[in-house]
Design a protein around this motif. Sequence first.
Motif, PDB file in Angstrom:
ATOM      1  N   TYR A 194       0.836  -1.193   0.000  1.00 54.09           N
ATOM      2  CA  TYR A 194       0.000   0.000   0.000  1.00 54.09           C
ATOM      3  C   TYR A 194       0.876   1.250   0.000  1.00 54.09           C
ATOM      4  O   TYR A 194       2.075   1.189   0.280  1.00 54.09           O
ATOM      5  N   TRP A 195       0.263   2.394  -0.299  1.00 54.41           N
ATOM      6  CA  TRP A 195       1.033   3.622  -0.487  1.00 54.41           C
ATOM      7  C   TRP A 195       1.875   3.976   0.739  1.00 54.41           C
ATOM      8  O   TRP A 195       2.975   4.505   0.609  1.00 54.41           O
ATOM      9  N   TYR A 196       1.375   3.686   1.940  1.00 52.54           N
ATOM     10  CA  TYR A 196       2.115   4.072   3.141  1.00 52.54           C
ATOM     11  C   TYR A 196       3.305   3.158   3.397  1.00 52.54           C
ATOM     12  O   TYR A 196       4.100   3.429   4.300  1.00 52.54           O
ATOM     13  N   LEU A 238       0.238  14.667   1.387  1.00 51.45           N
ATOM     14  CA  LEU A 238      -0.275  13.958   2.555  1.00 51.45           C
ATOM     15  C   LEU A 238       0.081  14.799   3.776  1.00 51.45           C
ATOM     16  O   LEU A 238       1.259  14.995   4.067  1.00 51.45           O
ATOM     17  N   ASP A 239      -0.928  15.288   4.461  1.00 48.73           N
ATOM     18  CA  ASP A 239      -0.737  16.185   5.600  1.00 48.73           C
ATOM     19  C   ASP A 239      -1.099  15.434   6.878  1.00 48.73           C
ATOM     20  O   ASP A 239      -2.271  15.148   7.119  1.00 48.73           O
ATOM     21  N   PRO A 240      -0.106  15.072   7.694  1.00 46.08           N
ATOM     22  CA  PRO A 240      -0.421  14.256   8.871  1.00 46.08           C
ATOM     23  C   PRO A 240      -1.410  14.904   9.824  1.00 46.08           C
ATOM     24  O   PRO A 240      -2.201  14.207  10.469  1.00 46.08           O
ATOM     25  N   ARG A 241      -1.400  16.223   9.897  1.00 45.99           N
ATOM     26  CA  ARG A 241      -2.344  16.876  10.803  1.00 45.99           C
ATOM     27  C   ARG A 241      -3.775  16.718  10.318  1.00 45.99           C
ATOM     28  O   ARG A 241      -4.679  16.407  11.105  1.00 45.99           O
ATOM     29  N   VAL A 242      -3.994  16.891   9.023  1.00 44.95           N
ATOM     30  CA  VAL A 242      -5.344  16.740   8.467  1.00 44.95           C
ATOM     31  C   VAL A 242      -5.800  15.288   8.565  1.00 44.95           C
ATOM     32  O   VAL A 242      -6.938  14.995   8.959  1.00 44.95           O
ATOM     33  N   LEU A 243      -4.909  14.368   8.217  1.00 42.62           N
ATOM     34  CA  LEU A 243      -5.256  12.944   8.276  1.00 42.62           C
ATOM     35  C   LEU A 243      -5.623  12.530   9.695  1.00 42.62           C
ATOM     36  O   LEU A 243      -6.657  11.883   9.929  1.00 42.62           O
ATOM     37  N   ASP A 244      -4.787  12.888  10.660  1.00 45.97           N
ATOM     38  CA  ASP A 244      -5.027  12.488  12.043  1.00 45.97           C
ATOM     39  C   ASP A 244      -6.312  13.106  12.584  1.00 45.97           C
ATOM     40  O   ASP A 244      -7.097  12.427  13.256  1.00 45.97           O
ATOM     41  N   ASP A 260      12.221  17.406  11.186  1.00 39.89           N
ATOM     42  CA  ASP A 260      10.769  17.537  11.182  1.00 39.89           C
ATOM     43  C   ASP A 260      10.158  16.849   9.961  1.00 39.89           C
ATOM     44  O   ASP A 260       9.109  16.197  10.060  1.00 39.89           O
ATOM     45  N   ALA A 261      10.801  17.000   8.805  1.00 40.97           N
ATOM     46  CA  ALA A 261      10.284  16.368   7.589  1.00 40.97           C
ATOM     47  C   ALA A 261      10.286  14.850   7.732  1.00 40.97           C
ATOM     48  O   ALA A 261       9.297  14.180   7.392  1.00 40.97           O
ATOM     49  N   LEU A 262      11.375  14.277   8.227  1.00 40.20           N
ATOM     50  CA  LEU A 262      11.459  12.829   8.386  1.00 40.20           C
ATOM     51  C   LEU A 262      10.442  12.338   9.408  1.00 40.20           C
ATOM     52  O   LEU A 262       9.787  11.304   9.207  1.00 40.20           O
ATOM     53  N   ALA A 263      10.276  13.073  10.502  1.00 38.76           N
ATOM     54  CA  ALA A 263       9.302  12.676  11.517  1.00 38.76           C
ATOM     55  C   ALA A 263       7.886  12.714  10.954  1.00 38.76           C
ATOM     56  O   ALA A 263       7.074  11.806  11.207  1.00 38.76           O
ATOM     57  N   ALA A 264       7.560  13.745  10.188  1.00 40.72           N
ATOM     58  CA  ALA A 264       6.233  13.835   9.576  1.00 40.72           C
ATOM     59  C   ALA A 264       6.002  12.664   8.630  1.00 40.72           C
ATOM     60  O   ALA A 264       4.903  12.093   8.573  1.00 40.72           O
ATOM     61  N   LEU A 265       7.030  12.295   7.876  1.00 34.06           N
ATOM     62  CA  LEU A 265       6.932  11.155   6.965  1.00 34.06           C
ATOM     63  C   LEU A 265       6.634   9.877   7.751  1.00 34.06           C
ATOM     64  O   LEU A 265       5.758   9.081   7.364  1.00 34.06           O
ATOM     65  N   GLU A 266       7.338   9.670   8.855  1.00 37.38           N
ATOM     66  CA  GLU A 266       7.120   8.470   9.657  1.00 37.38           C
ATOM     67  C   GLU A 266       5.740   8.482  10.313  1.00 37.38           C
ATOM     68  O   GLU A 266       5.119   7.430  10.488  1.00 37.38           O
ATOM     69  N   VAL A 267       5.258   9.658  10.704  1.00 36.08           N
ATOM     70  CA  VAL A 267       3.905   9.750  11.255  1.00 36.08           C
ATOM     71  C   VAL A 267       2.874   9.325  10.213  1.00 36.08           C
ATOM     72  O   VAL A 267       1.930   8.583  10.520  1.00 36.08           O
ATOM     73  N   VAL A 268       3.046   9.759   8.972  1.00 42.22           N
ATOM     74  CA  VAL A 268       2.108   9.380   7.925  1.00 42.22           C
ATOM     75  C   VAL A 268       2.126   7.863   7.705  1.00 42.22           C
ATOM     76  O   VAL A 268       1.073   7.237   7.522  1.00 42.22           O
ATOM     77  N   ARG A 269       3.303   7.262   7.723  1.00 42.56           N
ATOM     78  CA  ARG A 269       3.355   5.804   7.606  1.00 42.56           C
ATOM     79  C   ARG A 269       2.602   5.153   8.769  1.00 42.56           C
ATOM     80  O   ARG A 269       1.863   4.174   8.591  1.00 42.56           O
ATOM     81  N   ALA A 270       2.791   5.690   9.978  1.00 39.50           N
ATOM     82  CA  ALA A 270       2.126   5.136  11.155  1.00 39.50           C
ATOM     83  C   ALA A 270       0.611   5.314  11.072  1.00 39.50           C
ATOM     84  O   ALA A 270      -0.156   4.415  11.437  1.00 39.50           O
ATOM     85  N   VAL A 271       0.168   6.471  10.601  1.00 40.73           N
ATOM     86  CA  VAL A 271      -1.271   6.703  10.411  1.00 40.73           C
ATOM     87  C   VAL A 271      -1.835   5.699   9.410  1.00 40.73           C
ATOM     88  O   VAL A 271      -2.906   5.119   9.618  1.00 40.73           O
ATOM     89  N   GLY A 272      -1.101   5.491   8.312  1.00 37.38           N
ATOM     90  CA  GLY A 272      -1.549   4.535   7.312  1.00 37.38           C
ATOM     91  C   GLY A 272      -1.735   3.146   7.887  1.00 37.38           C
ATOM     92  O   GLY A 272      -2.748   2.474   7.632  1.00 37.38           O
ATOM     93  N   ARG A 273      -0.780   2.702   8.687  1.00 37.16           N
ATOM     94  CA  ARG A 273      -0.875   1.359   9.271  1.00 37.16           C
ATOM     95  C   ARG A 273      -2.012   1.270  10.281  1.00 37.16           C
ATOM     96  O   ARG A 273      -2.748   0.284  10.314  1.00 37.16           O
ATOM     97  N   PHE A 327      -4.744   3.008  10.494  1.00 38.57           N
ATOM     98  CA  PHE A 327      -6.079   3.132   9.898  1.00 38.57           C
ATOM     99  C   PHE A 327      -6.128   2.461   8.522  1.00 38.57           C
ATOM    100  O   PHE A 327      -6.819   2.919   7.625  1.00 38.57           O
ATOM    101  N   ALA A 328      -5.397   1.352   8.411  1.00 34.24           N
ATOM    102  CA  ALA A 328      -5.277   0.665   7.126  1.00 34.24           C
ATOM    103  C   ALA A 328      -6.639   0.291   6.547  1.00 34.24           C
ATOM    104  O   ALA A 328      -6.868   0.414   5.335  1.00 34.24           O
ATOM    105  N   ALA A 329      -7.549  -0.149   7.379  1.00 33.46           N
ATOM    106  CA  ALA A 329      -8.854  -0.581   6.874  1.00 33.46           C
ATOM    107  C   ALA A 329      -9.608   0.551   6.198  1.00 33.46           C
ATOM    108  O   ALA A 329     -10.430   0.315   5.308  1.00 33.46           O
ATOM    109  N   ARG A 330      -9.324   1.788   6.595  1.00 36.03           N
ATOM    110  CA  ARG A 330     -10.019   2.943   6.021  1.00 36.03           C
ATOM    111  C   ARG A 330      -9.217   3.610   4.905  1.00 36.03           C
ATOM    112  O   ARG A 330      -9.766   4.424   4.157  1.00 36.03           O
ATOM    113  N   LEU A 331      -7.926   3.300   4.823  1.00 38.27           N
ATOM    114  CA  LEU A 331      -7.066   4.015   3.884  1.00 38.27           C
ATOM    115  C   LEU A 331      -6.521   3.171   2.748  1.00 38.27           C
ATOM    116  O   LEU A 331      -6.160   3.707   1.702  1.00 38.27           O
ATOM    117  N   GLU A 332      -6.443   1.858   2.929  1.00 36.83           N
ATOM    118  CA  GLU A 332      -5.698   1.050   1.968  1.00 36.83           C
ATOM    119  C   GLU A 332      -6.327   1.022   0.582  1.00 36.83           C
ATOM    120  O   GLU A 332      -5.649   0.760  -0.403  1.00 36.83           O
TER     121      GLU A 332
END
Length: 241
Positions: free
Chosen positions: A3-5, A133-139, A172-185, A187-192
Amino acid sequence: MAYWYEGPLAAFDTETTGVDVESDRIVSAALVVQDAPGVRPRVTRWLVNPGVPVPAAASAVHGLSEEHLQRNGRWPAPVMFEIAELLAEQASAGRPLVVMNAPFDLTLLDRELRRHRASSLGHWLEPAPLRVLDPRVLDRHLDRYRKGRRTLTDLCAHYEVTLADAHDAAADALAALEVVRAVGRRFAARLERLSPADLHALQATWHAAQARGLQAWFARSGSPETVDTSWPLRPGLPAAA
């Protein structure tokens, strides 16, 4: 199926002279590209002499003094060209771009391009649009009833992501990237089933709803503050008559 994340992602972040996207300037920026989880990221950094005073309050946040930027920073025009060129490359490659609070960083970049290159971010993205992909909006959308703040530091703590050097653009950029991966995992059922292009379009709607909710809260609190519903980029101000 990957999946994308779990696939290639890029992330962009800036440090600035302040929080006004129309008048403040970029003093540092970073682009992080990671081909897969756990793979060593490729990092491009920029340090900018903004050509304007750097408030002490801003320096206290990111640690970049006016003297240091004057001595070590590059002039904005070539830097903004390089940033826009690399972001356009991410778009052309179909690589989603993670930007925490995208309307801030991307609007600031757009204004810097207009100021120093007589151009715009939209011009650079005409061949291929960004998939942001904006982690704040997604979360906020996926876990909307969770209480508490949702700064990058807060999101890193919630999703158990290491943020080694907050307010360093690359960190900050790397942390945001890792947060998005974590959000994807999480909420996988809603995002995949959603592609980055799908999510880009949905986040514009989600952000607008979130902004309207915040605006209503300000109104109830008697605050005159206004909230822009635009995402991921605020439209340019009309030219003065």
